[in-house]
Design a protein around this motif. Sequence first.
Motif, short mmCIF file in Angstrom:
data_model
loop_
_atom_site.label_atom_id
_atom_site.label_comp_id
_atom_site.label_asym_id
_atom_site.label_seq_id
_atom_site.Cartn_x
_atom_site.Cartn_y
_atom_site.Cartn_z
N ARG A 288 5.82 15.09 8.41
CA ARG A 288 6.38 15.00 7.06
C ARG A 288 7.06 13.63 6.90
O ARG A 288 7.85 13.23 7.76
N GLY A 289 6.73 12.92 5.84
CA GLY A 289 7.29 11.59 5.63
C GLY A 289 6.48 10.50 6.32
O GLY A 289 6.83 9.32 6.24
N GLY A 290 5.40 10.88 7.02
CA GLY A 290 4.61 9.90 7.75
C GLY A 290 3.26 9.65 7.10
O GLY A 290 2.84 10.36 6.20
N GLY A 291 2.56 8.60 7.57
CA GLY A 291 1.25 8.24 7.03
C GLY A 291 1.40 7.46 5.74
O GLY A 291 2.41 7.61 5.04
N HIS A 292 0.42 6.60 5.46
CA HIS A 292 0.55 5.74 4.27
C HIS A 292 -0.76 5.63 3.50
O HIS A 292 -1.83 5.85 4.05
N SER A 293 -0.60 5.24 2.25
CA SER A 293 -1.76 5.02 1.41
C SER A 293 -1.86 3.53 1.11
O SER A 293 -0.88 2.90 0.72
N CYS A 294 -3.07 2.98 1.30
CA CYS A 294 -3.26 1.56 0.99
C CYS A 294 -3.99 1.38 -0.34
O CYS A 294 -4.39 0.26 -0.68
N PHE A 295 -4.19 2.45 -1.10
CA PHE A 295 -4.84 2.31 -2.41
C PHE A 295 -3.93 1.55 -3.36
O PHE A 295 -2.76 1.91 -3.52
N PRO A 296 -4.48 0.53 -4.03
CA PRO A 296 -3.62 -0.26 -4.93
C PRO A 296 -2.99 0.57 -6.04
O PRO A 296 -1.90 0.28 -6.49
N ASP A 297 -3.67 1.65 -6.47
CA ASP A 297 -3.15 2.42 -7.59
C ASP A 297 -2.35 3.65 -7.17
O ASP A 297 -2.06 4.51 -8.00
N SER A 298 -2.04 3.74 -5.88
CA SER A 298 -1.35 4.95 -5.43
C SER A 298 0.11 4.97 -5.85
O SER A 298 0.69 3.92 -6.18
N ASP A 299 0.70 6.16 -5.86
CA ASP A 299 2.13 6.29 -6.15
C ASP A 299 2.93 5.48 -5.15
O ASP A 299 3.91 4.83 -5.49
N GLU A 300 2.49 5.52 -3.87
CA GLU A 300 3.24 4.80 -2.84
C GLU A 300 3.26 3.30 -3.15
O GLU A 300 4.29 2.65 -3.02
N ALA A 301 2.11 2.76 -3.56
CA ALA A 301 2.03 1.32 -3.87
C ALA A 301 3.01 0.98 -4.99
O ALA A 301 3.72 -0.02 -4.93
#
Length: 428
Positions: A288-301
């Motif tokens: 939980r809280g780990g891993g990432h998204s490299c999509f330019p349009d993601s919420d994380e970005a």
Amino acid sequence: MLERVLSLRRPAQYSEEGDDEDDESKTRKNISFAVRTTQYMNKIGFLRPCILLFLFLLIFSLFSPHSRNLVCISSYQPSSRMNFFSIDALDSDFGYLGVPWCRSKHGRTVEWTSKDLLKGLEEFVPIYETRPIKNNMYGMGFDHSFGLWFIARWLKPDLMIESGAFKGHSTWVLRQAMPDKPIVSFTPRHPEKYLRKGPAYVDGNCTYFAGKDFVDFGSVNWGSVMKKHGITDANRVLIFFDDHQNELKRLKQALKAGFRHLVFEDNYDTGTGDHYSLRQICDQFYIRGGGHSCFPDSDEARIRMQRNKFWEKAVDREELCGPDGAWWGVRGQMRDDFNHSNKAISYVEHFQNSRFVESVLDVYWELPPVAGPSLTHQTRYDPARAQTPLVEDGRFGLFQRLGLTRLENSVFNGYTQMVYVQISEPGS
Ligand SMILES: C[S@@+](CC[C@H](N)C(=O)[O-])C[C@H]1O[C@@H](n2cnc3c(N)ncnc32)[C@H](O)[C@@H]1O
């Protein structure tokens, strides 16, 4: 946007009416503007319901909690940062992006509680004020000094070993925790060398492996060191690493030597730092809280882009993601030795590293920051990737009672998730 439109219009309006600055003419201009507005509204009367709906939506969006956050974090102004810390925004700020952690074999955690930590803080502040090295740039600041002191004092080891002493501040901290126990310090340059130029600390009951006697932690003859200090049980030894070496490498070396209690000072977050850390290793999708998204349009970005404007160590998507979307470690690299060495690793390798770490961990405990950023005024670490602080934002009374207001702001700028781990052989 609306403000920009208005400010673009204003000069045009003045040039139309002339540059007369007195109050009376200002009133006149306003009247003529009002009259013209009324005439215009009469002309577009049929659009009135749409305009009203538009105005309602605009006002609603300005005052909804979601948009307030966006408004507050969109400009890099100290005043807007203070606005950002308005009381209702505080709770959601810590851990907002997710705080990954390492799973231990049997789910055990530390014995101490936040009450113990707060009591310790009160005791430690006056000790810290007597430190010989007041400006420890490139070394530990207040948060980690407290953490190391607290852990050492709680565990009461018979021997303390440090790897990476610099001018000796951490040696001094260990000495404050355990006044009568021996210390062994591995550091390429003897702290006494720094004494010639300014403040440094050299301990009278410390064996230094420094200068021409320097040995790397991985090459030490532990049998001989333990014997010299009368240690028969490696469980009674505390190891402190502040040497910027790959922590997976150090973990394996410590395990091989039979040590169980380790503290890593710079437990760097994913995408940051000059060595592969436990925090990076355990940053995995299944945590939980780990891993990432490299999509330019993601919420994380989107969130990262905003936070990057506020916190020096916060990384945005471009900094986080290397070639082919490799985000693990630092842009898909396992760094070592102050980043003098860096090796690209596959995600599978990164995943296997975390499974190995989990197989030897009995306890994983990240020191929380001592206090929230609205109290300490720190601007480096992103609270969204940190544990909830011991003194939460808004608790100024407690911050003051603990004596923390007496310290300069700069001492709170060095937090990098210091971690205490207890380890044992896999399968035990
Ligand atoms: C960040 S400083 C340590 C700061 C210190 N612990 C303090 O609190 O002020 C890192 C230190 O690690 C030392 N170092 C570099 N390579 C090392 C190694 N292989 N083993 C031990 N120390 C090393 C550097 O010379 C430097 O003194």
